[in-house]
Design a protein around this motif. Structure first.
Motif, PDB file in Angstrom:
ATOM      1  N   VAL A  92       0.863  -1.186   0.000  1.00  0.00           N
ATOM      2  CA  VAL A  92       0.000   0.000   0.000  1.00  0.00           C
ATOM      3  C   VAL A  92       0.893   1.227   0.000  1.00  0.00           C
ATOM      4  CG1 VAL A  92      -1.809   1.270   1.220  1.00  0.00           C
ATOM      5  CG2 VAL A  92      -1.796  -1.235   1.275  1.00  0.00           C
ATOM      6  N   PHE A  93       0.706   2.080  -0.997  1.00  0.00           N
ATOM      7  CA  PHE A  93       1.539   3.271  -1.150  1.00  0.00           C
ATOM      8  C   PHE A  93       0.718   4.495  -0.749  1.00  0.00           C
ATOM      9  CE2 PHE A  93       2.780   0.013  -4.152  1.00  0.00           C
ATOM     10  CZ  PHE A  93       4.154  -0.083  -3.950  1.00  0.00           C
ATOM     11  N   VAL A  94       1.158   5.154   0.328  1.00  0.00           N
ATOM     12  CA  VAL A  94       0.401   6.255   0.925  1.00  0.00           C
ATOM     13  C   VAL A  94       1.238   7.519   0.888  1.00  0.00           C
ATOM     14  CG1 VAL A  94      -0.891   7.028   2.954  1.00  0.00           C
ATOM     15  CG2 VAL A  94      -0.692   4.580   2.462  1.00  0.00           C
ATOM     16  N   ASP A  95       0.651   8.612   0.375  1.00  0.00           N
ATOM     17  CA  ASP A  95       1.344   9.895   0.386  1.00  0.00           C
ATOM     18  C   ASP A  95       1.674  10.290   1.818  1.00  0.00           C
ATOM     19  OD1 ASP A  95       1.371  10.280  -2.326  1.00  0.00           O
ATOM     20  OD2 ASP A  95      -0.533  11.352  -2.373  1.00  0.00           O
ATOM     21  N   GLY A  96       2.898  10.720   2.041  1.00  0.00           N
ATOM     22  CA  GLY A  96       3.295  11.198   3.358  1.00  0.00           C
ATOM     23  C   GLY A  96       3.659  10.106   4.332  1.00  0.00           C
ATOM     24  N   GLN A  97       3.636   8.843   3.893  1.00  0.00           N
ATOM     25  CA  GLN A  97       3.967   7.728   4.776  1.00  0.00           C
ATOM     26  C   GLN A  97       4.930   6.785   4.053  1.00  0.00           C
ATOM     27  OE1 GLN A  97       2.939   7.540   7.870  1.00  0.00           O
ATOM     28  NE2 GLN A  97       1.287   9.070   7.885  1.00  0.00           N
ATOM     29  N   ALA A  98       5.659   6.000   4.847  1.00  0.00           N
ATOM     30  CA  ALA A  98       6.471   4.946   4.252  1.00  0.00           C
ATOM     31  C   ALA A  98       5.549   3.909   3.613  1.00  0.00           C
ATOM     32  CB  ALA A  98       7.339   4.293   5.331  1.00  0.00           C
ATOM     33  N   ASP A  99       6.026   3.251   2.580  1.00  0.00           N
ATOM     34  CA  ASP A  99       5.227   2.208   1.936  1.00  0.00           C
ATOM     35  C   ASP A  99       4.932   1.100   2.942  1.00  0.00           C
ATOM     36  OD1 ASP A  99       5.488   3.711  -0.320  1.00  0.00           O
ATOM     37  OD2 ASP A  99       7.107   2.500  -1.169  1.00  0.00           O
ATOM     38  N   LEU A 100       3.714   0.580   2.894  1.00  0.00           N
ATOM     39  CA  LEU A 100       3.251  -0.400   3.876  1.00  0.00           C
ATOM     40  C   LEU A 100       3.055  -1.760   3.224  1.00  0.00           C
ATOM     41  CD1 LEU A 100       0.504   1.816   5.572  1.00  0.00           C
ATOM     42  CD2 LEU A 100       2.876   1.517   6.318  1.00  0.00           C
ATOM     43  N   GLU A 101       3.204  -2.824   4.025  1.00  0.00           N
ATOM     44  CA  GLU A 101       2.917  -4.182   3.582  1.00  0.00           C
ATOM     45  C   GLU A 101       1.943  -4.823   4.554  1.00  0.00           C
ATOM     46  OE1 GLU A 101       6.521  -6.378   3.194  1.00  0.00           O
ATOM     47  OE2 GLU A 101       6.843  -5.727   1.131  1.00  0.00           O
ATOM     48  N   SER A 102       1.049  -5.624   4.005  1.00  0.00           N
ATOM     49  CA  SER A 102       0.046  -6.258   4.858  1.00  0.00           C
ATOM     50  C   SER A 102      -0.348  -7.612   4.298  1.00  0.00           C
ATOM     51  CB  SER A 102      -1.194  -5.364   4.950  1.00  0.00           C
ATOM     52  OG  SER A 102      -2.162  -5.949   5.788  1.00  0.00           O
ATOM     53  N   GLU A 103      -0.641  -8.537   5.208  1.00  0.00           N
ATOM     54  CA  GLU A 103      -1.088  -9.862   4.793  1.00  0.00           C
ATOM     55  C   GLU A 103      -2.491  -9.817   4.192  1.00  0.00           C
ATOM     56  OE1 GLU A 103      -0.483 -13.298   7.021  1.00  0.00           O
ATOM     57  OE2 GLU A 103       1.198 -12.527   8.192  1.00  0.00           O
ATOM     58  N   THR A 104      -3.327  -8.908   4.704  1.00  0.00           N
ATOM     59  CA  THR A 104      -4.693  -8.781   4.204  1.00  0.00           C
ATOM     60  C   THR A 104      -5.029  -7.303   4.056  1.00  0.00           C
ATOM     61  OG1 THR A 104      -5.557  -8.860   6.467  1.00  0.00           O
ATOM     62  CG2 THR A 104      -5.526 -10.934   5.238  1.00  0.00           C
ATOM     63  N   LEU A 105      -6.101  -7.047   3.332  1.00  0.00           N
ATOM     64  CA  LEU A 105      -6.518  -5.674   3.074  1.00  0.00           C
ATOM     65  C   LEU A 105      -8.036  -5.594   3.105  1.00  0.00           C
ATOM     66  CD1 LEU A 105      -5.215  -2.915   2.238  1.00  0.00           C
ATOM     67  CD2 LEU A 105      -5.702  -3.555  -0.128  1.00  0.00           C
ATOM     68  N   ILE A 106      -8.545  -4.590   3.802  1.00  0.00           N
ATOM     69  CA  ILE A 106      -9.986  -4.328   3.806  1.00  0.00           C
ATOM     70  C   ILE A 106     -10.209  -2.966   3.152  1.00  0.00           C
ATOM     71  CG2 ILE A 106     -12.005  -3.832   5.231  1.00  0.00           C
ATOM     72  CD1 ILE A 106     -11.055  -5.883   7.213  1.00  0.00           C
ATOM     73  N   ILE A 107     -10.961  -2.968   2.071  1.00  0.00           N
ATOM     74  CA  ILE A 107     -11.218  -1.736   1.319  1.00  0.00           C
ATOM     75  C   ILE A 107     -12.598  -1.196   1.708  1.00  0.00           C
ATOM     76  CG2 ILE A 107     -11.429  -0.706  -0.972  1.00  0.00           C
ATOM     77  CD1 ILE A 107      -9.718  -3.042  -2.018  1.00  0.00           C
ATOM     78  N   SER A 108     -12.608  -0.015   2.296  1.00  0.00           N
ATOM     79  CA  SER A 108     -13.866   0.623   2.703  1.00  0.00           C
ATOM     80  C   SER A 108     -13.811   2.107   2.348  1.00  0.00           C
ATOM     81  CB  SER A 108     -14.104   0.427   4.203  1.00  0.00           C
ATOM     82  OG  SER A 108     -13.014   0.942   4.960  1.00  0.00           O
ATOM     83  N   THR A 109     -13.443   2.362   1.098  1.00  0.00           N
ATOM     84  CA  THR A 109     -13.210   3.734   0.648  1.00  0.00           C
ATOM     85  C   THR A 109     -14.480   4.468   0.220  1.00  0.00           C
ATOM     86  OG1 THR A 109     -12.572   2.751  -1.471  1.00  0.00           O
ATOM     87  CG2 THR A 109     -10.802   3.432  -0.009  1.00  0.00           C
ATOM     88  N   GLY A 110     -15.619   3.799   0.250  1.00  0.00           N
ATOM     89  CA  GLY A 110     -16.889   4.462   0.034  1.00  0.00           C
ATOM     90  C   GLY A 110     -17.162   4.874  -1.402  1.00  0.00           C
ATOM     91  N   ALA A 111     -18.207   5.667  -1.547  1.00  0.00           N
ATOM     92  CA  ALA A 111     -18.598   6.223  -2.838  1.00  0.00           C
ATOM     93  C   ALA A 111     -18.958   7.683  -2.627  1.00  0.00           C
ATOM     94  CB  ALA A 111     -19.788   5.462  -3.424  1.00  0.00           C
ATOM     95  N   SER A 112     -18.566   8.507  -3.549  1.00  0.00           N
ATOM     96  CA  SER A 112     -18.810   9.944  -3.429  1.00  0.00           C
ATOM     97  C   SER A 112     -20.016  10.343  -4.277  1.00  0.00           C
ATOM     98  CB  SER A 112     -17.584  10.737  -3.898  1.00  0.00           C
ATOM     99  OG  SER A 112     -16.454  10.422  -3.109  1.00  0.00           O
ATOM    100  N   ALA A 113     -20.925  11.077  -3.651  1.00  0.00           N
ATOM    101  CA  ALA A 113     -22.087  11.572  -4.393  1.00  0.00           C
ATOM    102  C   ALA A 113     -21.639  12.590  -5.434  1.00  0.00           C
ATOM    103  CB  ALA A 113     -23.082  12.215  -3.432  1.00  0.00           C
TER     104      ALA A 113
END
Length: 317
Positions: A92-113
């Motif tokens: 996971v590449f995040v602006d302002g943070q070191a690159d992250l690694e994870s065994e699992t990922l939960i995506i809850s980024t929503g939807a924009s009206a």
């Protein structure tokens, strides 16, 4: 290396974080530019169970966040630029943070009206401008409201609002509607619904911190007029926040993440989706929270037989 990373801090993401943290999974939760999701843009929430007197949207989300933090969830601010789901551990590449690694990922980024983008719309959101009739319709009992849109969602919201409002006016920029015939017929047969077709909204009019009208332009004559109203419901669709996935997850034709029926599992093993990013039908805080719980439980069960690391040794160290 992390056990699980949660993307998003709406009702789905925060509920998932609460369950994961209580299971001692030490989730990392990535906050976007609008922590708390769409509920932070609303005022009073009266339909979330457990609050008989209602609660302000931002307060509800802050309470959820504090609850997750109490059990050990860690929050990181930043914008997720992209993810690499080609193999586990996921990156996971995040602006302002070191690159992250994870065994699992939960995506809850929503939807924009989708917004109209006209003067007065943004600053009066929560003061008469809404994108959710089922959320806010009750506040307009005995009042006049306007619904902008010409699709099924607009017709559905208009019909729903007639349960509360004395008059519901549908404003659409074309003479013809995009809605299915059955939805059009329901709206046209409702004597509480009036029509302003071939009219383009150009400004939300407000006074004393409340909406009082919508200025529209007739597309044939060019004449402008102000339609008096107590509330404005924008129903021109939603856009799921899935662009950063760059096609690595299976989605439907509208861009919503596809999950296996009865679960939050995506087509990528170890990746789960919850909340509005995979739900274009209900879009409620309580349904989003429910799928957040499901995602956490699905994730925990998955790791029981598919862990990469021996986390018992990591936790002891």
């Amino acid at each position: 290396m992390h056990k699980v990373i949660v993307l998003g801090t709406g009702p789905a993401g925060l509920t998932a974080a609460i369950y994961l943290a209580r299971a001692n999974m030490k989730p990392i939760v990535i906050e976007g530019m609008e922590p708390g999701g769409q509920l932070t843009l609303t005022t009073e929430v009266e339909n979330f169970p457990g609050f008989p007197e209602g609660i302000m949207g931002p307060d509800l989300m802050e309470n959820m966040r504090k609850q997750a933090e109490r059990f050990g969830a860690e929050f990181l601010k930043g914008w997720v630029r992209k993810v690499d789901l080609s193999k586990r551990p996921f990156k996971v590449f995040v602006d302002g943070q070191a690159d992250l690694e994870s065994e699992t990922l939960i995506i809850s980024t929503g939807a924009s009206a989708k917004r109209l983008g006209i003067p007065g719309e943004k600053e009066n959101t929560g003061r008469g401008v809404s994108t959710c009739a089922t959320c806010d319709g009750f506040f307009f009992r005995g009042k006049k409201v306007i619904v902008v849109g010409g699709g099924d969602s607009a017709m559905e919201e208009a019909n729903f609002l007639t349960k509360f409002a004395t008059e519901v006016r549908i404003v659409h920029r074309r003479n013809e509607l995009r809605a299915s015939k059955i939805m059009q017929d329901r709206a046209r047969n409702n004597n509480k619904i009036t029509w302003s077709l071939n009219s383009t909204p150009i400004e939300v009019v407000a006074a004393e911190n409340r909406v009082t009208g919508l200025k529209v332009r007739n597309n044939e004559t060019g004449n402008e007029e102000i339609l008096e109203t107590d509330g404005l419901f924008v129903a021109i669709g939603h856009t799921p926040n899935t662009g950063f996935l760059e096609g690595q997850i299976q989605t439907d034709e509208m861009g919503y993440i596809t999950v296996k029926p009865g679960s939050t599992e995506t087509n990528v093993l170890g990746v789960f989706a919850c909340g509005d990013v995979q739900d274009h039908k209900y879009r409620q805080a309580i349904t989003a929270a429910g799928t957040g719980c499901m995602a956490a439980l699905d994730c925990e069960k998955f790791l029981e037989g598919n862990a990469i690391h021996d986390w018992s040794l990591v936790l002891k160290s």
